[in-house]
Enzyme design. Structure first.
Site, PDB file in Angstrom:
ATOM      1  N   GLU A 278      48.932  13.760 -70.508  1.00 42.04           N
ATOM      2  CA  GLU A 278      48.137  14.268 -71.632  1.00 42.04           C
ATOM      3  C   GLU A 278      47.727  13.131 -72.562  1.00 42.04           C
ATOM      4  O   GLU A 278      46.625  13.127 -73.109  1.00 42.04           O
ATOM      5  CB  GLU A 278      48.934  15.326 -72.406  1.00 42.04           C
ATOM      6  CG  GLU A 278      49.299  16.571 -71.592  1.00 42.04           C
ATOM      7  CD  GLU A 278      48.088  17.294 -71.024  1.00 42.04           C
ATOM      8  OE1 GLU A 278      46.989  17.173 -71.615  1.00 42.04           O
ATOM      9  OE2 GLU A 278      48.222  17.975 -69.995  1.00 42.04           O
ATOM     10  N   HIS A 281      44.619  11.355 -71.397  1.00 40.89           N
ATOM     11  CA  HIS A 281      43.360  11.977 -71.824  1.00 40.89           C
ATOM     12  C   HIS A 281      42.955  11.458 -73.205  1.00 40.89           C
ATOM     13  O   HIS A 281      41.782  11.179 -73.460  1.00 40.89           O
ATOM     14  CB  HIS A 281      43.511  13.500 -71.869  1.00 40.89           C
ATOM     15  CG  HIS A 281      43.543  14.151 -70.535  1.00 40.89           C
ATOM     16  ND1 HIS A 281      42.573  13.951 -69.576  1.00 40.89           N
ATOM     17  CD2 HIS A 281      44.437  15.019 -69.974  1.00 40.89           C
ATOM     18  CE1 HIS A 281      42.856  14.663 -68.493  1.00 40.89           C
ATOM     19  NE2 HIS A 281      43.983  15.301 -68.712  1.00 40.89           N
TER      20      HIS A 281
END
Length: 419
Positions: A278, A281
């Protein structure tokens, strides 16, 4: 009218028949021979019961996905051809002379119609997930979420419909361009609002209870130069047995969120890999690239919607009971065109998303240097969600915003220095 309705029913039936044949009797889902016996082969990490359940559940859910999307378009077609949309316009116009009130009334009746007709399909989907023990949600909780969905969607649609039709009536030829300009701040505002206003309507969010794990996650964030002060967990175990984690929001409202199911079922090393993914990203600005891509596609989409609205009303206006796109009665046609274009563009947007997800996976493996935990994570995600490791091509193109589990595990194995 009967001819058009019969044609619509026949097209929808033939489409459903094709998708049933493709998903249940076509579309190969077996792992290619070259990967049999590898860590990506479900035979190596699922038992016989899980293998059967994952295949059955995935096929049913994929079939429901493909038949429910055009089902909403079918509702809009029926509303137009039967004259119901024109009647709803008359009801809305009789309540007030103000466009905002008319938009609110029309939107309410249309939202209520779509919700009422699609609710049985949503119920079937919920019961299937519950039967396969993916959903753990009680019936009362499920109905509560449906009610929240209705009012949240209705609340947003009131303003969207009002602004769209005000623009169409004020700037008939260039409304789509002005609508696109206004969609930019609206999109950013909704992304800012989502974590703190909308998400808490459905679940409880609170700081991560496991402070030792939080320290490890924040240490990873510090390595990646991510300004994160807290990690949140959400009580998803009341609703599902599936696993997930994500980064949401923008600016000061950005959050790292872990489902409690993920915390309960995965080890710290596996959770750290997910968190590193995550963070990848964030570091690679995928959120902002995604926003830019969405806005670019929406500009083209709104232009095409305008052109198609003009052509369809000119050619089939009498059949659809429409004389102008300025009528509120044209809203079902506008929404149907948006839905069709969105569905048609999904293979492209999914391909971009899969590329970004792979980049985030590779970032995570570089940061954690633990390919064993990474592979185990994807195996556990497959088992918890009863997902196919190697779905059929059409399913991958239209449904998968992430690489398939076969692809993810394979390239993680290849990235392992030991291999």
């Amino acid at each position: 009218m009967r001819k058009w309705l019969t044609a619509a029913v026949l097209v929808y039936f033939l489409y459903g028949l094709f998708m049933y044949g493709y998903i249940f009797m076509g579309g190969s889902t077996g792992v290619p021979e070259a990967y049999q016996g590898s860590a990506a082969d479900p035979q190596t990490f699922m038992n016989s019961r899980e293998l059967i359940l994952s295949e059955d559940y995935s096929k049913i859910k994929n079939f429901l996905f493909f038949i429910t999307i055009p089902f909403e378009w079918f509702i809009f077609i029926v509303a137009l051809i039967s004259g119901l949309s024109k009647k709803m316009q008359s009801w809305s116009e009789s309540t007030s002379k103000f466009l905002f009130v008319q938009s609110a009334v029309f939107t309410f009746w249309l939202t209520l119609l779509v919700t009422a007709v699609t609710l049985p399909v949503e119920w079937i989907s919920y019961k299937i997930s519950y039967t396969f023990q993916i959903s753990a949600q009680s019936t009362s909780s499920w109905f509560k979420d449906q009610l929240i969905d209705f009012w949240v969607n209705f609340g947003m649609m009131i303003f969207i419909v009002f602004v769209l039709f005000w623009l169409i009536r004020k700037f008939e030829k260039r409304w789509w361009l002005y609508a696109w300009f206004l969609s930019i701040p609206f999109t950013l505002f909704m992304m800012f609002l989502q974590p703190v206003v909308i998400d808490p309507l459905y679940n409880d969010f609170y700081p991560l209870k496991n402070k030792e794990l939080e320290e490890k996650i924040l240490s990873l964030a510090e390595q990646a130069d991510i300004p994160a002060e807290h990690v949140y967990e959400v009580n998803m175990s009341e609703k599902t047995n599936a696993l997930n984690a994500y980064v949401t929001g923008i600016s000061s409202n950005s959050r790292i969120v872990l489902w409690d199911t993920t915390l309960n079922k995965l080890s710290d090393e596996e959770i750290l890999f997910i968190m590193a993914h995550e963070m990848g990203h964030y570091v690679m600005n995928h959120i902002y690239i995604g926003i830019a891509g969405y806005l670019a596609i929406s500009l083209l989409g709104l232009y095409l919607v305008n052109r198609l609205l003009n052509l369809i009303i000119l050619r089939f206006g009498d059949t659809l009971h429409l004389t102008s796109k300025k009528q509120l009665a044209s809203l079902p046609l506008l929404l149907m065109l948006v839905g069709i274009l969105t569905f048609a563009s999904s293979p492209f947007s999914n391909a971009v998303s899969r590329y970004q997800e792979k980049k985030a996976d590779m970032y995570a493996i570089e940061m954690t240097a633990d390919s064993e935990a990474a592979i185990k994570t994807f195996q556990e995600l497959s088992k918890a969600g009863l997902s196919q490791v190697h779905p059929p091509l059409l399913v991958k193109l239209f449904r998968y915003g992430h690489p398939t589990m076969l692809e993810r595990i394979t390239y993680l194995e290849e990235a392992d220095p030991k291999n």
